[in-house]
Design a protein around this motif. Structure first.
Motif, PDB file in Angstrom:
ATOM      1  N   GLU A 239      30.189  55.572  59.929  1.00 23.75           N
ATOM      2  CA  GLU A 239      29.991  54.759  59.093  1.00 23.75           C
ATOM      3  C   GLU A 239      31.449  53.879  58.159  1.00 23.75           C
ATOM      4  OE1 GLU A 239      30.897  58.340  56.406  1.00 23.75           O
ATOM      5  OE2 GLU A 239      28.799  58.775  56.051  1.00 23.75           O
ATOM      6  N   GLU A 240      30.764  52.210  57.920  1.00 26.88           N
ATOM      7  CA  GLU A 240      31.925  51.558  57.460  1.00 26.88           C
ATOM      8  C   GLU A 240      32.291  51.962  56.378  1.00 26.88           C
ATOM      9  OE1 GLU A 240      29.639  48.173  56.351  1.00 26.88           O
ATOM     10  OE2 GLU A 240      28.348  47.897  58.381  1.00 26.88           O
ATOM     11  N   ALA A 241      34.147  51.436  57.444  1.00 25.52           N
ATOM     12  CA  ALA A 241      35.313  52.055  56.201  1.00 25.52           C
ATOM     13  C   ALA A 241      35.477  51.596  55.350  1.00 25.52           C
ATOM     14  CB  ALA A 241      36.244  52.472  56.888  1.00 25.52           C
ATOM     15  N   GLY A 242      34.619  50.303  55.065  1.00 22.04           N
ATOM     16  CA  GLY A 242      35.509  48.878  54.093  1.00 22.04           C
ATOM     17  C   GLY A 242      34.655  48.021  53.896  1.00 22.04           C
ATOM     18  N   PRO A 243      34.566  47.190  53.177  1.00 19.60           N
ATOM     19  CA  PRO A 243      33.945  46.059  53.247  1.00 19.60           C
ATOM     20  C   PRO A 243      33.932  45.322  54.955  1.00 19.60           C
ATOM     21  CG  PRO A 243      35.556  45.722  51.808  1.00 19.60           C
ATOM     22  CD  PRO A 243      35.501  47.054  52.200  1.00 19.60           C
ATOM     23  N   ALA A 244      32.874  45.261  55.682  1.00 24.16           N
ATOM     24  CA  ALA A 244      33.140  44.851  56.976  1.00 24.16           C
ATOM     25  C   ALA A 244      33.192  43.169  56.894  1.00 24.16           C
ATOM     26  CB  ALA A 244      31.778  45.416  57.719  1.00 24.16           C
ATOM     27  N   ARG A 245      33.557  42.358  57.930  1.00 24.68           N
ATOM     28  CA  ARG A 245      34.205  41.318  58.149  1.00 24.68           C
ATOM     29  C   ARG A 245      33.354  40.440  58.443  1.00 24.68           C
ATOM     30  NH1 ARG A 245      36.315  39.412  62.978  1.00 24.68           N
ATOM     31  NH2 ARG A 245      37.641  41.285  62.974  1.00 24.68           N
ATOM     32  N   ARG A 246      32.158  39.905  57.643  1.00 24.95           N
ATOM     33  CA  ARG A 246      31.006  39.229  58.252  1.00 24.95           C
ATOM     34  C   ARG A 246      30.983  37.979  59.479  1.00 24.95           C
ATOM     35  NH1 ARG A 246      27.396  43.529  57.810  1.00 24.95           N
ATOM     36  NH2 ARG A 246      28.297  44.827  55.710  1.00 24.95           N
TER      37      ARG A 246
ATOM     38  N   VAL B 254      29.742  43.621  62.360  1.00 27.23           N
ATOM     39  CA  VAL B 254      31.460  44.016  62.220  1.00 27.23           C
ATOM     40  C   VAL B 254      32.032  43.733  63.640  1.00 27.23           C
ATOM     41  CG1 VAL B 254      31.040  45.737  60.573  1.00 27.23           C
ATOM     42  CG2 VAL B 254      30.404  46.218  62.926  1.00 27.23           C
ATOM     43  N   GLY B 255      33.306  43.501  63.018  1.00 25.59           N
ATOM     44  CA  GLY B 255      34.041  43.337  64.456  1.00 25.59           C
ATOM     45  C   GLY B 255      34.172  44.033  65.018  1.00 25.59           C
ATOM     46  N   PRO B 256      35.216  44.274  66.519  1.00 30.62           N
ATOM     47  CA  PRO B 256      34.857  44.913  67.559  1.00 30.62           C
ATOM     48  C   PRO B 256      36.593  45.817  67.151  1.00 30.62           C
ATOM     49  CG  PRO B 256      35.487  43.254  68.961  1.00 30.62           C
ATOM     50  CD  PRO B 256      34.823  42.570  67.369  1.00 30.62           C
ATOM     51  N   SER B 257      37.429  45.208  66.147  1.00 35.89           N
ATOM     52  CA  SER B 257      38.793  45.141  65.369  1.00 35.89           C
ATOM     53  C   SER B 257      38.807  45.360  64.274  1.00 35.89           C
ATOM     54  CB  SER B 257      39.824  44.097  65.714  1.00 35.89           C
ATOM     55  OG  SER B 257      39.980  43.661  66.647  1.00 35.89           O
ATOM     56  N   ASP B 258      37.770  46.212  63.890  1.00 34.45           N
ATOM     57  CA  ASP B 258      37.106  46.646  62.008  1.00 34.45           C
ATOM     58  C   ASP B 258      37.549  47.425  62.980  1.00 34.45           C
ATOM     59  OD1 ASP B 258      36.888  44.056  60.957  1.00 34.45           O
ATOM     60  OD2 ASP B 258      34.571  44.379  61.568  1.00 34.45           O
ATOM     61  N   LEU B 259      37.824  48.818  61.336  1.00 33.12           N
ATOM     62  CA  LEU B 259      37.866  50.021  61.082  1.00 33.12           C
ATOM     63  C   LEU B 259      36.517  50.380  60.777  1.00 33.12           C
ATOM     64  CD1 LEU B 259      41.115  50.500  59.539  1.00 33.12           C
ATOM     65  CD2 LEU B 259      40.722  50.909  62.076  1.00 33.12           C
TER      66      LEU B 259
ATOM     67  N   ALA C 252      17.327  36.350  70.290  1.00 35.87           N
ATOM     68  CA  ALA C 252      17.870  37.271  68.733  1.00 35.87           C
ATOM     69  C   ALA C 252      18.607  38.308  68.931  1.00 35.87           C
ATOM     70  CB  ALA C 252      17.002  37.496  68.274  1.00 35.87           C
ATOM     71  N   TRP C 253      18.341  39.137  70.134  1.00 42.46           N
ATOM     72  CA  TRP C 253      19.487  39.852  70.815  1.00 42.46           C
ATOM     73  C   TRP C 253      20.712  39.693  71.142  1.00 42.46           C
ATOM     74  CZ3 TRP C 253      21.144  41.840  76.079  1.00 42.46           C
ATOM     75  CH2 TRP C 253      22.046  42.761  76.104  1.00 42.46           C
ATOM     76  N   LEU C 254      20.633  38.841  71.705  1.00 42.33           N
ATOM     77  CA  LEU C 254      22.245  37.907  72.189  1.00 42.33           C
ATOM     78  C   LEU C 254      22.884  37.229  71.333  1.00 42.33           C
ATOM     79  CD1 LEU C 254      20.753  35.880  75.198  1.00 42.33           C
ATOM     80  CD2 LEU C 254      21.708  37.837  74.755  1.00 42.33           C
ATOM     81  N   ARG C 255      22.307  37.304  70.135  1.00 50.00           N
ATOM     82  CA  ARG C 255      22.914  36.728  68.934  1.00 50.00           C
ATOM     83  C   ARG C 255      23.916  37.769  67.981  1.00 50.00           C
ATOM     84  NH1 ARG C 255      18.932  33.555  64.800  1.00 50.00           N
ATOM     85  NH2 ARG C 255      18.167  36.099  64.197  1.00 50.00           N
ATOM     86  N   PHE C 256      22.540  38.641  68.236  1.00 45.27           N
ATOM     87  CA  PHE C 256      23.108  40.433  67.187  1.00 45.27           C
ATOM     88  C   PHE C 256      24.116  40.424  67.742  1.00 45.27           C
ATOM     89  CE2 PHE C 256      22.119  45.448  66.793  1.00 45.27           C
ATOM     90  CZ  PHE C 256      22.321  45.118  66.287  1.00 45.27           C
ATOM     91  N   LEU C 257      24.308  40.751  69.097  1.00 43.62           N
ATOM     92  CA  LEU C 257      25.510  41.748  69.705  1.00 43.62           C
ATOM     93  C   LEU C 257      26.802  41.012  69.497  1.00 43.62           C
ATOM     94  CD1 LEU C 257      24.103  43.285  73.115  1.00 43.62           C
ATOM     95  CD2 LEU C 257      25.186  44.048  70.506  1.00 43.62           C
ATOM     96  N   GLY C 258      26.468  39.339  69.963  1.00 44.50           N
ATOM     97  CA  GLY C 258      28.545  38.521  69.248  1.00 44.50           C
ATOM     98  C   GLY C 258      28.208  38.593  67.758  1.00 44.50           C
ATOM     99  N   GLU C 259      26.746  38.888  67.383  1.00 47.98           N
ATOM    100  CA  GLU C 259      27.807  39.408  65.998  1.00 47.98           C
ATOM    101  C   GLU C 259      28.667  40.119  65.249  1.00 47.98           C
ATOM    102  OE1 GLU C 259      24.513  38.694  62.982  1.00 47.98           O
ATOM    103  OE2 GLU C 259      24.362  37.023  63.521  1.00 47.98           O
ATOM    104  N   LEU C 260      27.666  41.307  66.425  1.00 47.13           N
ATOM    105  CA  LEU C 260      28.910  42.393  66.275  1.00 47.13           C
ATOM    106  C   LEU C 260      30.312  42.134  67.068  1.00 47.13           C
ATOM    107  CD1 LEU C 260      26.402  45.283  67.178  1.00 47.13           C
ATOM    108  CD2 LEU C 260      27.657  44.504  65.045  1.00 47.13           C
ATOM    109  N   GLY C 261      30.825  41.392  67.753  1.00 46.71           N
ATOM    110  CA  GLY C 261      31.426  41.125  68.772  1.00 46.71           C
ATOM    111  C   GLY C 261      31.360  41.581  70.182  1.00 46.71           C
ATOM    112  N   LEU C 262      30.218  42.269  70.485  1.00 44.84           N
ATOM    113  CA  LEU C 262      30.693  42.967  71.917  1.00 44.84           C
ATOM    114  C   LEU C 262      29.253  42.084  72.907  1.00 44.84           C
ATOM    115  CD1 LEU C 262      28.693  46.315  70.238  1.00 44.84           C
ATOM    116  CD2 LEU C 262      30.416  46.140  71.035  1.00 44.84           C
ATOM    117  N   GLY C 263      29.625  42.641  73.498  1.00 45.08           N
ATOM    118  CA  GLY C 263      29.248  41.537  74.859  1.00 45.08           C
ATOM    119  C   GLY C 263      27.394  41.938  75.271  1.00 45.08           C
ATOM    120  N   ALA C 264      26.683  41.286  76.258  1.00 45.77           N
ATOM    121  CA  ALA C 264      25.435  41.518  76.555  1.00 45.77           C
ATOM    122  C   ALA C 264      25.892  41.345  78.585  1.00 45.77           C
ATOM    123  CB  ALA C 264      24.830  41.067  75.672  1.00 45.77           C
TER     124      ALA C 264
END
Length: 993
Positions: A382-389, A395-400, A533-545
């Motif tokens: 679960e998201e621990a708090g307001p995620a960095r959008r 959420v980013g890879p460093s978000d808690l 769209a999938w590439l954009r989605f993972l990029g917004e999460l800060g994840l590689g594809a």
């Protein structure tokens, strides 16, 4: 020494080696009519520096090796054109069986060749036979000699068949022309027999109580034992006569068709009773036939049982007791039928005794839950708090995030299906059993295995209040079950928000549609829209594809659409660095100009590329910077200082060997997100997939060693686990998928951009300079012929220097276009597809046919103007009917019409006719009525050369293409001098480097 080789000659191992420089024994005259000295063979003195060769005797081997008349090809050389075979003499050392066994058991100080590695595997098999008791004594030869020989057991015969199938060609280099059966006997069976005897004698050579000389009172068995363990293996004639019969009967009983072997079956306790190991017998010829040994003792046998089944079973039990001594308790009974065990005994049987018995060749049957852990985990994220959008959510890879765990009782199958949560009472009971180191436990009425230490660690996670706060990337590794992140298998994941969409659906999740970006000059097909769209989605999460779409589905278009969509944002996220092979640099620049002309693109390549502040300013004003793997390797430190938003690797299989300098340089570049583009995410092994994934998401799958341990099971790779660990980050669509095929056109035409090698560029420039000099003095009529002749010569250079020079020189590694052709055809062959390849040059086709056959390893047919009609028809029939991949190489004039080749779904135009009508006619050999698959047509064009310029003219001047060009290439002669200079000039980007 570079490489050490070995072949089995008669009853000994012959060792030879390739030296670093010509040895004295390798020099000398060529001689006539007999094998010449191998110029790079190590001499006898150098061979004696190898450990274990001090007492070896010298000999000269005659070998037949690939190469040419100047010398054999080095075994370390890269594969080239098919080589001829020639006889050579090499100095060697002869090691008898005992010395050979010791030599093969020790790791050589220099690399071993395939033949020596194969013999080392034969020695390892011999040692396995001896240590598991799968050997029998025998008498061979005249005078008779005692020898240990492999016993005829099923698993050993399967292993022997595998070794025979793996016999490398170099192991037979000393016996050219021999049949495969004879080669197998000489190179596998003979060394196995002698090495088995050598291993057995070595293991038996321990201090024994002295018995004094044989005074004639020793029994035949004692004399045989002495010959099997002593330094002398001869047996007197009388002893041999008395033992030959019993030894023959012993072996025949093991080999007999009616043979039955022992089967050990572990049974769970009933109503509080003990565990039992039941003794059964089963037919060797039909393992489905089995009978409890108890029924055998009661006389309730079966027709398939041999008469001596009882005696054989007792002998097997006695032998099994050597590996599991507890069985001796059962052997106290006159008619043993089972062995009673406590739960602790059963635990030890499952964990250690059963594997030992199986390794020794005994059949053991365990309950169905064996090997499948019954306790697993459910992970809740679960998201621990307001995620960095970022750019639309995520959420980013460093978000808690908050992570909690729940213990599950998994299903009985290997996939752990139908998992149910464990109650508090059950958890407390499991904790106590784990404290007592119990690995066999009973939960909800059924037995299962567990690892006490892991269960204890998991229960600590479950019972800890408040959950755990983790970084997003750590939570992802835990949820995916990456090795070392969770103490027990993760059977279920529950997550909310973007992570839930990612983990629940993986690559099949439906991120918000992107649509075709404004200004993008193409309509994205539905699957391409989903991919972007999938590439954009993972990029917004800060994840590689890893975009691993099949060849020809438009990975380039999907990435450019993503960049065009980002360009519309305010502000844009930052520059993307695209790394690709040098042969694709021109392709990316042109495709960007074609589909996304608003993108600010810079090609960072060549000796004059900017650096320092100039590069920083340029990067700051770009959307896409295209460079090569070579430039990144050289300029990694400087490129690491640039503010990259994204790193993209095209043809990312270039990173499959993660330990290379090139792969390390690419990984060192920092970026917010990464994308790998590859049509072949796995070429040889799963380690390549790990390497590509580690570029896209560094550290997500753990170390390479941990990943290999996690996904490697007893029966091979655990592909289900691999899919679960990598699935959310890998998107692969195939042309064979009907939902994808529906989106494809009936015919996809594309240009394949190629670069020249330095040799090609040098020849090209010389021809252009020569034409310029001759044009100044030519009349109008002469100019016309000069232009056409020059165009033909330049086209030949673009194909290959050897075609232009006509000198019969080697093909490999000298032409960028040929390298690209080999890559395209190789990928099609790997997919099981057939391809047509057209060239207008018959002589070049004569060279290509054997070259492609040797490089691709698939059938290559060659049809040209000199092919008789009957042979032409037979070729067509064969190509249409043969199974598996193949290449049909065709002369454009001879095969441009009149052929039905619908078995192919790839068409490659190696050299352009520059006449669309002629090319389309040739393409229609595959794209016609009867074709059931979509056809991909590739037209190969060398960047920055006459081929590209004429291609641009055809596209730009459609009227000219529809009229003058339709008559051939004569229209080129009417161009002005300035036009001609523009057509033939050589651009800097044309050359690979």
């Amino acid at each position: 020494m570079r490489v050490v080789h070995g072949v089995w000659v008669g009853d000994a191992l012959a060792v030879w080696a390739e030296a670093d420089a010509p040895s004295r024994e390798g020099r000398g005259g060529t001689g006539t009519g007999s094998p010449r000295p191998h110029p790079f063979a190590a001499g006898t003195a150098e061979l004696r520096t190898l450990p274990g060769t001090g007492a070896a005797s010298p000999l000269v081997l005659g070998l037949t090796l690939p190469g040419d008349t100047s010398g054999p090809s080095p075994s370390t050389a890269a594969d080239g054109e098919p080589a001829a075979f020639h006889p050579w003499r090499v100095p060697a050392l002869r090691l008898p069986p005992a010395g050979a066994e010791a030599f093969l058991a020790a790791a050589p100080p220099v690399p071993a060749g395939p033949s020596l590695r194969h013999l080392a595997a034969v020695r390892e098999f011999a040692e396995q036979l001896v240590t598991t008791g799968c050997v029998l004594p025998d008498l061979v030869g005249n005078p008779p000699r005692a020898r240990w020989r492999p016993a005829p057991v099923d698993w050993a015969e399967e292993h022997l068949a595998a070794l025979t199938a793996a016999l490398p060609p170099s192991a037979r280099s000393h016996m050219p022309g021999e049949s495969p059966d004879r080669a197998a006997r000489s190179c596998v069976l003979a060394p196995l027999e002698l090495l088995t005897d050598a291993v057995a004698r070595r293991l038996a050579a321990r201090p024994r109580r002295a018995t004094g000389p044989d005074d004639g009172t020793a029994t035949p068995g004692q004399r045989l034992a002495a010959a099997l363990t002593g330094t002398r293996n001869t047996v007197d004639a009388g002893t041999a006569d008395r033992l030959r019969g019993p030894l023959r009967d012993w072996r025949s009983r093991l080999r007999g068709a009616g043979r039955a072997t022992l089967l050990l079956v572990l049974r769970e306790p009933e109503r509080g009773g003990p565990w039992t190991v039941e003794f059964w017998v089963r037919s060797v010829s039909d393992p489905g036939l089995r009978l409890p040994l108890e029924q055998v003792w009661l006389g309730e046998g079966a027709a398939w049982l041999p008469a001596d089944v009882g005696a054989t079973a007792l002998a097997d039990l006695d032998r099994a007791a050597r590996h599991y001594p507890r069985l001796r308790r059962a052997l106290r009974d006159l008619a043993p039928a089972r062995l009673m065990l406590t739960t602790e005994d059963a635990q030890e049987f499952v964990s250690s005794a059963a594997p030992r018995l199986t390794a020794a060749g005994f059949a053991v049957v365990l309950p169905g839950w064996s090997g499948h852990r019954g306790i697993g985990l459910r992970v809740k994220v679960e998201e621990a708090g307001p995620a960095r959008r970022r750019g639309g959510g995520g959420v980013g890879p460093s978000d808690l995030v908050s992570v909690s765990f729940e213990a599950l009782l998994r299903g009985t199958g290997a996939d752990g299906g139908d998992a149910e949560p464990l109650t508090g009472e059950e958890l407390a009971e499991l904790a106590e059993l784990a404290r007592l180191k119990r690995s066999l436990v009973r939960v909800r009425g059924r037995w299962m295995e567990m690892d006490p230490e892991r269960v204890s660690a998991a229960l600590d996670l479950v019972t800890r209040r408040g959950g755990h706060r983790m970084r997003t990337d750590e939570a992802l590794r835990t949820a995916l079950g990456v090795a070392g992140t969770a103490p027990l298998p993760v059977g279920d994941v529950v997550a909310d928000g973007p992570l839930g969409a990612l983990l629940d659906g993986g690559a099949e999740a439906e991120p918000r549609p992107m649509g075709t970006p404004a200004g993008f000059r193409a309509s994205l097909r539905p699957y391409q829209d989903r991919g972007a769209a999938w590439l954009r989605f993972l990029g917004e999460l800060g994840l590689g594809a890893v975009l691993a779409d099949d060849m020809g589905l438009g990975k380039t278009v999907q990435l450019l659409a993503l960049l065009a969509d980002e360009r519309l944002r305010d502000p844009a996220p930052g520059p993307t660095l695209l790394v690709c092979p040098v042969s694709l640099v021109g392709n990316w620049r042109r495709e960007a100009e074609r589909f996304a002309p608003d993108l600010r693109v810079h090609v960072h390549h060549g000796p004059d590329r900017p650096s320092g502040n100039a590069l920083a300013r340029l990067v700051g004003g770009c959307d896409l910077v295209v460079t090569t793997y070579g430039v990144v390797t050289r300029d990694a430190e400087e490129l690491s200082g640039m503010p990259w938003h994204r790193i993209v690797c095209d043809e990312a299989q270039a990173l499959k060997n993660h330990g290379t300098r090139q792969a390390a340089a690419v990984r060192s570049l920092p970026a917010s997100t990464r994308v790998a583009l590859t049509g072949t995410p796995v070429e040889n092994n799963l380690g390549e997939l790990w390497s590509v994934m580690d570029f896209a998401n560094p550290g997500l799958l753990g170390s390479a060693a941990a990943f290999e341990r996690a996904v490697t099971g007893e029966d091979g790779p655990d592909t289900g686990l691999v899919r679960r660990m990598t699935g959310p980050f890998v998107l692969r669509r195939l042309k064979t998928d009907r939902s994808i095929i529906a989106d494809l056109p009936e015919k996809m035409e594309m240009r394949t951009w190629c670069t020249l090698t330095p040799e090609q560029a040098s020849l090209y420039k010389a021809v252009v300079d020569e034409m310029a000099e001759r044009m100044a003095e030519a009349t109008e009529k002469e100019r016309r012929g000069l232009v056409l002749a020059t165009m033909s010569r330049l086209k030949q250079i673009c194909n290959h220097p050897a075609q232009f020079l006509g000198d019969g020189s080697a093909l490999a590694g000298r032409s960028g276009k040929l390298d690209r052709l080999e890559s395209i055809l190789g990928e099609a062959a790997a997919e099981g597809d057939k391809a047509l390849c057209f060239t207008q040059y018959a002589r070049f086709g004569d060279r290509l046919e054997p070259y492609l056959r040797s490089r691709l390893g698939v059938p290559v047919l060659w049809l040209h103007g000199g092919t008789p009609r009957a042979e032409r028809e037979e070729m067509t029939r064969r190509f249409q009917s043969m199974e598996g991949p193949a290449v049909f190489l065709l002369s454009l004039k001879a095969a441009g019409t009149g052929l039905n080749l619908t078995a192919a779904n790839h068409v490659v135009h190696l050299d352009r006719w520059w006449n669309p009508a002629v090319e389309n006619q040739a393409t229609d050999r595959a794209f016609r009525i009867g074709q059931r698959r979509d056809v991909q047509v590739r037209k190969m064009v060398c960047v920055g050369t006459v081929e590209e310029r004429v291609d641009e003219m055809i596209e730009r001047k459609s009227a000219l293409a529809d009229s003058a060009v339709a008559t051939g290439e004569q229209w080129l002669a009417s161009l002005s001098v300035e036009d001609l200079r523009e057509v033939v000039r050589l651009s800097p980007e044309a050359v690979a480097g």
